[in-house]
Design a protein around this motif. Structure first.
Motif, PDB file in Angstrom:
ATOM      1  N   LYS A  24      23.836  64.283  30.349  1.00 33.08           N
ATOM      2  CA  LYS A  24      22.870  64.151  29.316  1.00 33.08           C
ATOM      3  C   LYS A  24      22.814  65.744  29.019  1.00 33.08           C
ATOM      4  O   LYS A  24      22.865  66.721  29.591  1.00 33.08           O
ATOM      5  CB  LYS A  24      21.711  63.951  29.959  1.00 33.08           C
ATOM      6  N   ILE A  25      23.020  65.728  27.501  1.00 31.16           N
ATOM      7  CA  ILE A  25      23.009  67.335  27.247  1.00 31.16           C
ATOM      8  C   ILE A  25      22.007  67.338  25.937  1.00 31.16           C
ATOM      9  O   ILE A  25      21.886  66.730  25.065  1.00 31.16           O
ATOM     10  CB  ILE A  25      24.337  67.840  26.407  1.00 31.16           C
ATOM     11  N   GLY A  26      21.061  68.439  26.250  1.00 39.70           N
ATOM     12  CA  GLY A  26      20.009  68.586  25.279  1.00 39.70           C
ATOM     13  C   GLY A  26      20.578  69.365  24.095  1.00 39.70           C
ATOM     14  O   GLY A  26      21.553  69.688  23.904  1.00 39.70           O
ATOM     15  N   LYS A  27      19.588  69.050  23.100  1.00 36.39           N
ATOM     16  CA  LYS A  27      20.045  69.552  21.782  1.00 36.39           C
ATOM     17  C   LYS A  27      20.208  71.005  21.503  1.00 36.39           C
ATOM     18  O   LYS A  27      19.408  71.775  22.171  1.00 36.39           O
ATOM     19  CB  LYS A  27      19.029  68.996  20.597  1.00 36.39           C
ATOM     20  N   GLU A  28      20.752  71.449  20.574  1.00 32.72           N
ATOM     21  CA  GLU A  28      21.169  72.911  20.426  1.00 32.72           C
ATOM     22  C   GLU A  28      21.194  73.925  21.631  1.00 32.72           C
ATOM     23  O   GLU A  28      21.022  74.898  21.662  1.00 32.72           O
ATOM     24  CB  GLU A  28      20.044  73.406  19.365  1.00 32.72           C
ATOM     25  N   ILE A  29      22.036  73.474  22.564  1.00 28.90           N
ATOM     26  CA  ILE A  29      22.322  74.150  23.701  1.00 28.90           C
ATOM     27  C   ILE A  29      22.977  75.539  23.254  1.00 28.90           C
ATOM     28  O   ILE A  29      22.788  76.662  24.255  1.00 28.90           O
ATOM     29  CB  ILE A  29      22.792  73.486  24.933  1.00 28.90           C
TER      30      ILE A  29
ATOM     31  N   ILE B 174      30.899  64.882  22.482  1.00 28.46           N
ATOM     32  CA  ILE B 174      30.225  65.651  21.858  1.00 28.46           C
ATOM     33  C   ILE B 174      28.876  64.898  21.440  1.00 28.46           C
ATOM     34  O   ILE B 174      28.838  63.718  20.870  1.00 28.46           O
ATOM     35  CB  ILE B 174      31.009  65.857  20.556  1.00 28.46           C
ATOM     36  N   GLY B 175      27.568  65.280  21.823  1.00 29.69           N
ATOM     37  CA  GLY B 175      26.440  64.550  21.590  1.00 29.69           C
ATOM     38  C   GLY B 175      25.382  64.531  22.774  1.00 29.69           C
ATOM     39  O   GLY B 175      25.714  65.405  23.767  1.00 29.69           O
ATOM     40  N   GLU B 176      24.364  63.870  22.828  1.00 28.99           N
ATOM     41  CA  GLU B 176      23.374  63.653  23.956  1.00 28.99           C
ATOM     42  C   GLU B 176      23.896  63.438  25.185  1.00 28.99           C
ATOM     43  O   GLU B 176      23.790  63.543  26.290  1.00 28.99           O
ATOM     44  CB  GLU B 176      21.956  63.103  23.344  1.00 28.99           C
ATOM     45  N   THR B 177      24.516  61.938  24.844  1.00 29.28           N
ATOM     46  CA  THR B 177      25.200  61.150  25.921  1.00 29.28           C
ATOM     47  C   THR B 177      26.545  60.569  25.678  1.00 29.28           C
ATOM     48  O   THR B 177      26.746  60.608  24.409  1.00 29.28           O
ATOM     49  CB  THR B 177      24.152  60.016  26.636  1.00 29.28           C
ATOM     50  N   ARG B 178      27.103  60.240  26.631  1.00 33.17           N
ATOM     51  CA  ARG B 178      28.507  59.160  26.192  1.00 33.17           C
ATOM     52  C   ARG B 178      28.086  58.265  25.261  1.00 33.17           C
ATOM     53  O   ARG B 178      28.991  57.667  24.496  1.00 33.17           O
ATOM     54  CB  ARG B 178      29.001  58.714  27.506  1.00 33.17           C
ATOM     55  N   GLU B 179      27.011  57.644  25.347  1.00 37.11           N
ATOM     56  CA  GLU B 179      26.568  56.526  24.408  1.00 37.11           C
ATOM     57  C   GLU B 179      26.143  56.865  23.200  1.00 37.11           C
ATOM     58  O   GLU B 179      25.975  56.234  22.214  1.00 37.11           O
ATOM     59  CB  GLU B 179      25.546  55.594  24.951  1.00 37.11           C
TER      60      GLU B 179
END
Length: 265
Positions: A183-188, A203-208
Protein backbone atom coordinates in the motif's frame (compact mmCIF):
# COMPACT_ATOMS: atom_id res chain seq x y z
CA UNK A 1 24.58 19.77 34.21
CA UNK A 2 24.86 17.35 37.13
CA UNK A 3 28.38 16.16 36.27
CA UNK A 4 29.68 19.69 35.79
CA UNK A 5 28.82 20.52 39.40
CA UNK A 6 31.32 17.88 40.47
CA UNK A 7 34.03 17.93 37.81
CA UNK A 8 33.47 21.18 35.98
CA UNK A 9 32.62 21.31 32.29
CA UNK A 10 35.99 21.22 30.52
CA UNK A 11 38.02 18.32 31.96
CA UNK A 12 36.38 14.95 31.34
CA UNK A 13 37.07 13.35 27.95
CA UNK A 14 35.69 9.86 28.57
CA UNK A 15 32.93 8.71 30.90
CA UNK A 16 31.51 5.27 31.65
CA UNK A 17 27.95 5.49 32.91
CA UNK A 18 26.24 2.74 34.94
CA UNK A 19 22.47 2.86 35.37
CA UNK A 20 19.25 2.23 33.44
CA UNK A 21 18.47 5.89 32.74
CA UNK A 22 20.71 8.85 31.96
CA UNK A 23 19.06 11.68 33.93
CA UNK A 24 17.94 15.02 32.59
CA UNK A 25 20.86 17.36 31.80
CA UNK A 26 23.27 14.88 33.37
CA UNK A 27 26.12 15.53 30.92
CA UNK A 28 24.86 18.92 29.78
CA UNK A 29 27.54 21.10 28.23
CA UNK A 30 30.51 18.83 28.95
CA UNK A 31 32.75 20.69 26.51
CA UNK A 32 35.72 18.28 26.58
CA UNK A 33 33.70 15.05 26.50
CA UNK A 34 34.59 12.86 23.50
CA UNK A 35 33.54 9.31 24.46
CA UNK A 36 30.68 7.90 26.53
CA UNK A 37 30.18 4.22 27.34
CA UNK A 38 26.70 3.31 28.59
CA UNK A 39 26.37 0.20 30.77
CA UNK A 40 22.79 -0.99 31.21
CA UNK A 41 21.09 2.22 30.14
CA UNK A 42 17.76 1.86 28.30
CA UNK A 43 16.58 5.46 28.42
CA UNK A 44 18.16 8.86 27.88
CA UNK A 45 16.27 11.77 29.43
CA UNK A 46 15.68 15.29 28.07
CA UNK A 47 18.83 17.34 27.39
CA UNK A 48 21.04 14.58 28.85
CA UNK A 49 23.95 15.22 26.44
CA UNK A 50 22.90 18.60 25.05
CA UNK A 51 25.71 20.90 23.98
CA UNK A 52 28.46 18.26 24.33
CA UNK A 53 30.04 19.72 21.23
CA UNK A 54 33.09 17.42 21.11
CA UNK A 55 31.25 14.19 21.76
CA UNK A 56 32.05 11.74 18.94
CA UNK A 57 31.58 8.21 20.27
CA UNK A 58 28.65 6.80 22.24
CA UNK A 59 28.76 3.09 23.02
CA UNK A 60 25.73 1.21 24.32
CA UNK A 61 23.03 2.83 22.18
CA UNK A 62 21.95 -0.62 21.00
CA UNK A 63 20.04 -0.95 24.30
CA UNK A 64 18.33 2.44 24.27
CA UNK A 65 14.55 2.29 23.79
CA UNK A 66 13.70 5.96 24.47
CA UNK A 67 15.42 9.27 23.71
CA UNK A 68 14.17 12.35 25.54
CA UNK A 69 13.58 15.76 23.98
CA UNK A 70 16.77 17.50 22.86
CA UNK A 71 18.83 14.72 24.48
CA UNK A 72 21.71 15.16 21.99
CA UNK A 73 20.94 18.71 20.95
CA UNK A 74 23.93 20.52 19.43
CA UNK A 75 26.29 17.54 19.72
CA UNK A 76 27.93 18.74 16.55
CA UNK A 77 30.79 16.19 16.37
CA UNK A 78 28.73 12.97 16.17
CA UNK A 79 29.06 11.72 12.59
CA UNK A 80 27.05 8.50 12.54
CA UNK A 81 24.25 6.91 14.52
CA UNK A 82 22.61 3.49 14.81
CA UNK A 83 19.28 3.48 16.63
CA UNK A 84 18.12 0.13 17.98
CA UNK A 85 15.17 -1.63 16.37
CA UNK A 86 13.66 -1.87 19.85
CA UNK A 87 13.52 1.91 20.21
CA UNK A 88 9.97 3.22 20.70
CA UNK A 89 10.48 6.94 21.29
CA UNK A 90 12.65 9.70 19.85
CA UNK A 91 11.80 13.09 21.30
CA UNK A 92 11.45 16.51 19.76
CA UNK A 93 14.77 18.06 18.69
CA UNK A 94 16.76 15.04 19.85
CA UNK A 95 19.48 15.39 17.20
CA UNK A 96 18.95 18.97 16.05
CA UNK A 97 22.26 20.79 15.73
CA UNK A 98 24.26 17.58 15.18
CA UNK A 99 25.84 19.16 12.13
CA UNK A 100 28.40 16.38 11.47
CA UNK A 101 25.79 13.61 11.61
CA UNK A 102 25.69 12.25 8.07
CA UNK A 103 24.67 8.58 8.39
CA UNK A 104 21.72 7.24 10.37
CA UNK A 105 20.30 3.74 10.57
CA UNK A 106 16.99 3.62 12.38
CA UNK A 107 13.64 1.86 12.69
CA UNK A 108 10.51 3.85 11.98
CA UNK A 109 9.80 5.21 15.44
CA UNK A 110 6.40 6.95 15.59
CA UNK A 111 6.96 10.64 16.22
CA UNK A 112 4.10 12.72 17.62
CA UNK A 113 2.40 12.97 14.24
CA UNK A 114 -0.77 14.38 15.82
CA UNK A 115 1.35 17.33 16.93
CA UNK A 116 2.81 17.59 13.42
CA UNK A 117 6.27 16.45 14.55
CA UNK A 118 8.25 14.97 11.65
CA UNK A 119 11.76 13.69 10.97
CA UNK A 120 12.92 17.27 10.39
CA UNK A 121 11.70 18.34 13.84
CA UNK A 122 13.70 15.54 15.45
CA UNK A 123 16.88 15.63 13.35
CA UNK A 124 16.89 19.16 11.93
CA UNK A 125 19.50 19.38 9.16
CA UNK A 126 21.28 16.23 10.42
CA UNK A 127 21.10 12.75 8.95
CA UNK A 128 21.64 13.24 5.25
CA UNK A 129 21.77 9.50 4.51
CA UNK A 130 19.14 7.34 6.21
CA UNK A 131 18.79 3.56 6.30
CA UNK A 132 15.40 2.34 7.52
CA UNK A 133 15.80 -0.94 9.37
CA UNK A 134 12.25 -1.69 10.54
CA UNK A 135 8.63 -0.61 10.36
CA UNK A 136 5.99 0.94 8.13
CA UNK A 137 6.36 4.60 7.20
CA UNK A 138 3.50 6.81 8.48
CA UNK A 139 1.95 9.82 6.75
CA UNK A 140 4.27 12.84 6.40
CA UNK A 141 7.15 11.10 8.20
CA UNK A 142 9.93 12.77 6.17
CA UNK A 143 7.82 15.77 5.15
CA UNK A 144 10.01 18.76 4.35
CA UNK A 145 13.28 16.93 5.09
CA UNK A 146 15.04 18.94 2.42
CA UNK A 147 18.55 18.09 3.68
CA UNK A 148 18.13 14.33 3.32
CA UNK A 149 20.04 13.08 0.27
CA UNK A 150 19.20 9.37 0.37
CA UNK A 151 16.74 7.07 2.08
CA UNK A 152 17.27 3.33 1.79
CA UNK A 153 14.75 0.77 3.02
CA UNK A 154 16.65 -2.29 4.22
CA UNK A 155 13.77 -3.76 6.20
CA UNK A 156 11.95 -6.85 4.94
CA UNK A 157 8.86 -6.16 7.03
CA UNK A 158 7.70 -2.87 5.52
CA UNK A 159 4.20 -3.16 4.07
CA UNK A 160 2.98 0.41 3.72
CA UNK A 161 4.10 3.96 3.03
CA UNK A 162 1.81 6.76 4.19
CA UNK A 163 0.59 9.84 2.36
CA UNK A 164 3.11 12.61 1.67
CA UNK A 165 5.76 10.45 3.36
CA UNK A 166 8.72 12.01 1.49
CA UNK A 167 7.05 15.20 0.29
CA UNK A 168 9.50 18.07 -0.04
CA UNK A 169 12.63 15.90 0.12
CA UNK A 170 14.18 18.00 -2.62
CA UNK A 171 17.64 16.37 -2.54
CA UNK A 172 16.46 12.82 -3.14
CA UNK A 173 17.72 11.59 -6.51
CA UNK A 174 17.03 7.85 -6.36
CA UNK A 175 14.52 5.75 -4.46
CA UNK A 176 13.68 2.05 -4.23
CA UNK A 177 10.35 0.83 -2.87
CA UNK A 178 10.71 -2.89 -2.03
CA UNK A 179 8.34 -5.58 -3.27
CA UNK A 180 7.03 -6.14 0.26
CA UNK A 181 5.09 -2.85 0.11
CA UNK A 182 1.42 -3.46 -0.72
CA UNK A 183 0.00 0.00 0.00
CA UNK A 184 1.38 3.38 -1.07
CA UNK A 185 -0.16 6.67 0.04
CA UNK A 186 -0.88 9.51 -2.34
CA UNK A 187 1.71 12.12 -3.30
CA UNK A 188 4.54 10.48 -1.38
CA UNK A 189 7.00 12.20 -3.73
CA UNK A 190 5.30 15.58 -4.16
CA UNK A 191 7.94 18.28 -4.24
CA UNK A 192 10.77 15.77 -4.83
CA UNK A 193 11.97 17.83 -7.76
CA UNK A 194 15.38 16.14 -8.14
CA UNK A 195 14.17 12.54 -8.06
CA UNK A 196 15.36 11.02 -11.34
CA UNK A 197 15.49 7.24 -10.72
CA UNK A 198 12.60 5.30 -9.19
CA UNK A 199 12.22 1.56 -8.60
CA UNK A 200 8.89 0.29 -7.29
CA UNK A 201 6.70 -2.84 -7.42
CA UNK A 202 3.71 -1.06 -9.04
CA UNK A 203 2.44 2.45 -9.77
CA UNK A 204 -0.60 3.40 -7.71
CA UNK A 205 -2.10 2.78 -4.29
CA UNK A 206 -2.07 -1.02 -4.41
CA UNK A 207 -1.33 -3.76 -6.93
CA UNK A 208 -5.08 -3.89 -7.63
CA UNK A 209 -5.41 -0.10 -7.96
CA UNK A 210 -2.92 1.02 -10.63
CA UNK A 211 -2.93 4.77 -11.22
CA UNK A 212 -0.94 7.38 -13.18
CA UNK A 213 2.34 8.66 -11.77
CA UNK A 214 0.53 11.82 -10.72
CA UNK A 215 -0.85 9.75 -7.83
CA UNK A 216 2.68 9.61 -6.41
CA UNK A 217 3.88 13.09 -7.41
CA UNK A 218 0.74 15.22 -7.48
CA UNK A 219 -1.11 16.64 -10.44
CA UNK A 220 0.68 19.98 -10.47
CA UNK A 221 4.11 18.96 -9.18
CA UNK A 222 7.27 18.89 -11.24
CA UNK A 223 8.39 15.35 -12.05
CA UNK A 224 11.96 14.98 -13.29
CA UNK A 225 12.05 11.19 -13.52
CA UNK A 226 14.43 9.83 -16.15
CA UNK A 227 14.27 6.12 -15.30
CA UNK A 228 11.55 3.91 -13.84
CA UNK A 229 11.87 0.22 -13.00
CA UNK A 230 8.64 -1.64 -12.19
CA UNK A 231 9.59 -4.85 -10.40
CA UNK A 232 6.28 -6.64 -9.93
CA UNK A 233 3.13 -5.38 -11.64
CA UNK A 234 2.51 -5.69 -15.39
CA UNK A 235 -0.66 -3.58 -15.34
CA UNK A 236 -0.84 -0.16 -16.99
CA UNK A 237 -3.46 2.57 -17.31
CA UNK A 238 -4.06 5.38 -19.75
CA UNK A 239 -1.58 8.28 -19.45
CA UNK A 240 0.26 6.53 -16.63
CA UNK A 241 3.53 8.31 -17.43
CA UNK A 242 2.12 11.61 -18.72
CA UNK A 243 3.68 13.88 -16.07
CA UNK A 244 7.16 12.36 -16.54
CA UNK A 245 8.14 14.50 -19.52
CA UNK A 246 11.87 13.83 -19.01
CA UNK A 247 11.50 10.05 -18.89
CA UNK A 248 14.17 8.18 -20.87
CA UNK A 249 13.94 4.54 -19.72
CA UNK A 250 11.09 2.32 -18.52
CA UNK A 251 11.86 -1.24 -17.42
CA UNK A 252 9.37 -3.94 -16.45
CA UNK A 253 10.78 -7.00 -14.72
CA UNK A 254 7.77 -9.01 -15.90
CA UNK A 255 6.28 -9.24 -19.37
CA UNK A 256 3.59 -6.64 -20.11
CA UNK A 257 0.75 -8.25 -22.07
CA UNK A 258 -1.61 -5.28 -22.60
CA UNK A 259 -0.91 -1.64 -23.40
CA UNK A 260 -3.99 0.60 -22.98
CA UNK A 261 -4.87 3.58 -25.15
CA UNK A 262 -2.75 6.70 -24.58
CA UNK A 263 -0.53 4.80 -22.16
CA UNK A 264 2.54 6.77 -23.25
CA UNK A 265 0.71 9.99 -24.01
Amino acid sequence: GVISRIFGSDKLKKIEFYGNKVPRKYFYKQNALETVVLHGAVEIADLAFANCRNLVTIKGLENIVAYGDYSFYNCCSIDELAISNSCNRIGLGTFVGCDSLENISMPIVPFEIDNHITYKDVFGESGKRVVITKGNIPDQYFLGASDVESIKISSNDINSIGEYAFSGCTKLETFVIPNTVDKIGKEIFSGCTNLTDLTLPYIGETRESIQPLSYLFGENCSCGLKEIIVTSSIDLVSRIFSIATSLETITFNSNVTTIPDECFY
